[in-house]
Design a protein around this motif. Structure first.
Motif, short mmCIF file in Angstrom:
data_model
loop_
_atom_site.label_atom_id
_atom_site.label_comp_id
_atom_site.label_asym_id
_atom_site.label_seq_id
_atom_site.Cartn_x
_atom_site.Cartn_y
_atom_site.Cartn_z
N ILE A 130 -2.28 10.06 -4.53
CA ILE A 130 -2.83 9.70 -3.23
C ILE A 130 -4.16 10.39 -3.03
O ILE A 130 -4.35 11.54 -3.44
N LYS A 131 -5.10 9.69 -2.37
CA LYS A 131 -6.39 10.31 -2.14
C LYS A 131 -6.19 11.66 -1.45
O LYS A 131 -5.41 11.81 -0.51
N GLY A 132 -6.92 12.64 -1.95
CA GLY A 132 -6.62 14.03 -1.69
C GLY A 132 -6.59 14.45 -0.24
O GLY A 132 -5.86 15.37 0.14
N VAL A 133 -7.34 13.77 0.62
CA VAL A 133 -7.41 14.24 2.00
C VAL A 133 -6.08 14.03 2.73
O VAL A 133 -5.70 14.83 3.57
N ASP A 134 -5.34 12.97 2.40
CA ASP A 134 -4.02 12.77 3.00
C ASP A 134 -3.06 13.88 2.59
O ASP A 134 -2.21 14.30 3.37
N VAL A 135 -3.21 14.34 1.35
CA VAL A 135 -2.37 15.42 0.85
C VAL A 135 -2.77 16.74 1.50
O VAL A 135 -1.94 17.48 2.01
N ALA A 136 -4.07 17.02 1.49
CA ALA A 136 -4.56 18.29 2.04
C ALA A 136 -4.32 18.39 3.55
O ALA A 136 -3.98 19.46 4.06
N TRP A 137 -4.48 17.28 4.25
CA TRP A 137 -4.33 17.29 5.71
C TRP A 137 -2.89 17.07 6.16
O TRP A 137 -2.61 17.15 7.35
N LYS A 138 -1.98 16.77 5.23
CA LYS A 138 -0.57 16.55 5.56
C LYS A 138 -0.43 15.53 6.70
O LYS A 138 0.20 15.78 7.73
N THR A 139 -1.00 14.36 6.49
CA THR A 139 -0.98 13.33 7.53
C THR A 139 0.38 12.64 7.67
O THR A 139 0.64 11.99 8.67
N GLY A 140 1.23 12.78 6.63
CA GLY A 140 2.50 12.05 6.66
C GLY A 140 2.36 10.59 6.29
O GLY A 140 3.26 9.79 6.56
N TRP A 141 1.26 10.23 5.65
CA TRP A 141 1.00 8.84 5.29
C TRP A 141 1.89 8.38 4.14
O TRP A 141 2.13 9.10 3.18
N LEU A 142 2.40 7.15 4.27
CA LEU A 142 3.07 6.44 3.19
C LEU A 142 2.47 5.05 3.12
O LEU A 142 2.10 4.48 4.14
N SER A 143 2.42 4.49 1.94
CA SER A 143 1.80 3.17 1.80
C SER A 143 2.81 2.05 2.02
O SER A 143 4.01 2.21 1.78
N ASP A 144 2.31 0.89 2.47
CA ASP A 144 3.18 -0.28 2.56
C ASP A 144 3.57 -0.76 1.17
O ASP A 144 4.60 -1.41 0.99
N ARG A 145 2.77 -0.42 0.17
CA ARG A 145 3.13 -0.75 -1.22
C ARG A 145 4.39 0.01 -1.64
O ARG A 145 5.30 -0.54 -2.26
N ALA A 146 4.46 1.30 -1.27
CA ALA A 146 5.67 2.09 -1.58
C ALA A 146 6.88 1.51 -0.87
O ALA A 146 7.98 1.44 -1.44
N ALA A 147 6.70 1.08 0.38
CA ALA A 147 7.80 0.46 1.11
C ALA A 147 8.26 -0.82 0.41
O ALA A 147 9.46 -1.12 0.35
N ALA A 148 7.31 -1.57 -0.15
CA ALA A 148 7.66 -2.81 -0.85
C ALA A 148 8.40 -2.50 -2.15
O ALA A 148 9.37 -3.19 -2.51
N PHE A 149 7.95 -1.48 -2.89
CA PHE A 149 8.69 -1.06 -4.09
C PHE A 149 10.13 -0.71 -3.72
O PHE A 149 11.08 -1.12 -4.38
N ALA A 150 10.29 0.07 -2.65
CA ALA A 150 11.63 0.47 -2.23
C ALA A 150 12.49 -0.74 -1.88
O ALA A 150 13.68 -0.78 -2.19
N ALA A 151 11.89 -1.74 -1.23
CA ALA A 151 12.65 -2.91 -0.79
C ALA A 151 13.25 -3.68 -1.96
O ALA A 151 14.32 -4.27 -1.82
N VAL A 152 12.57 -3.70 -3.10
CA VAL A 152 13.11 -4.40 -4.27
C VAL A 152 13.95 -3.47 -5.13
O VAL A 152 14.31 -3.81 -6.26
#
Length: 354
Positions: free
Chosen positions: A264-286
């Motif tokens: 994940i682009k580093g700023v989301d990791v460094a800032w601990k935004t709690g972001w998850l992608s809709d792509r990850a949600a789609a992987f989980a759904a299948v």
């Protein structure tokens, strides 16, 4: 849209389409858009706002409406209505025509950030929603915002995307942009937010786990040295426009993988935004487990979620090996998490207060 349909809401997909200067290409884009919506039972449920000479102001009078008629749209605007404005895609003055306006932020490290620096619609919305699950906690390092943000999960329609059988190969993949032009300021600097930089600490993963396959569906030209560099490190590189050009083929591509591995682009990791992608949600759904970096989102998922959050190469190797050893358990947990957490109708009930 499918979630709203399941909730029996009279919704339309409102899409602003700026003209490219090439009317033939614009017409082809319109036909493709219409075709994809028909494939998903949404043929009469859209309004394309085609703007042949676009500028920063969205003025309805100069736009050509494709889909529902201008009268139908005006009738909707005259009665009770609500706009879910994804990433501030609909702007004033048209934006102000809606009775209720909710801004839905899909990228907290950029949209949320820049809204603390400049006008990006905060003066024109009644509620503010973000998939930055951690934004209201002390651990989040995003700039302080005067807005009252509410959070929601990335959405996936779990009736459209269903659990798929185990694929023949243990292939871990992801889809995205290798290079990235966005920017935010961090400690007086503007770091590179690209996947190229984010993946660098993990590039030895294929050599550490030769029994697995690792593939990147990334926009990297055939003559780009990056493609050869990645291949030399054991990564397969494919063109996302070839393997995922339609919603149906996107779903098929996810199902043919054993799981997702992504950085994940580093700023989301460094800032601990709690972001998850809709792509990850789609992987989980299948039913595909997800190995991804930790943005602070782990605590918002069930204990058995099918997700493994990692911070370095050793973590990633351990996670992938665990998933390979217990794939059925991780697959089942991923699907259950999608239904329980990411399902579109479930999230929309919360946003709409149903």
């Amino acid at each position: 849209m499918l979630g709203l349909k399941r909730l029996r809401k009279d919704a339309i997909w409102l899409e602003y389409l700026p003209g490219s200067g090439n009317s033939r290409a614009d017409q082809a884009n319109v036909r493709n858009f219409q075709r994809r919506l028909r494939e998903h039972g949404l043929g009469g449920k859209y309004c394309l706002l085609y703007d042949p000479k676009p500028n920063e102001e969205h003025e309805l009078s100069r736009m050509r409406l494709i889909g529902i008629s201008r009268k139908s749209l005006l009738d909707r605007l005259a009665g009770p209505n609500l706009l879910l404005n994804l990433s501030y895609s609909i702007k004033p003055p048209m934006l102000r025509e809606f009775e209720q306006r909710f801004l839905c932020d899909l990228d907290p490290s950029e949209i949320f950030y820049w809204m603390t620096k400049m006008e990006m619609g905060q003066s024109h919305h009644h509620e503010f929603w973000t998939i930055g699950l951690n934004v209201n906690t002390a651990g989040c390092r995003l700039p302080a915002s005067p807005l009252k943000w509410k959070t929601f999960y990335p959405l996936v329609d779990t009736q459209l995307m269903t659990a798929k059988p185990r694929p023949p190969a243990m292939k871990f993949t992801t889809i995205g942009q290798w290079y990235w032009g966005g920017m935010v300021e961090v400690n007086g600097e503007f770091p590179d937010l690209s996947k190229m930089v984010a993946f660098e600490p993990f590039l030895d993963l294929p050599h550490r786990i030769p029994e697995a396959q690792f593939e990147l569906a990334m926009n990297i030209n055939a003559d780009d040295p990056e493609r050869q560099r990645l291949q030399s490190r054991g990564w397969q590189v494919v063109d996302p426009h070839r393997v995922t050009p339609t919603p149906r083929l996107y779903r098929r591509y996810l199902a043919r993988a054993a799981g997702e591995f992504t950085a994940i682009k580093g700023v989301d990791v460094a800032w601990k935004t709690g972001w998850l992608s809709d792509r990850a949600a789609a992987f989980a759904a299948v039913g595909r487990p997800v190995v991804t970096e930790d943005t602070g989102a782990a605590k918002y998922l069930p204990a058995k979620s099918g997700f493994r959050f990692v911070s370095n190469l050793e973590d990633a190797e351990s996670a992938v090996r665990d998933i390979m050893a217990e794939w059925p358990r991780y697959s089942k947990a991923a699907r259950a998490c999608a239904v329980e957490v990411f399902d579109s109708a479930r999230n929309l009930r919360r946003i709409l207060d149903l």
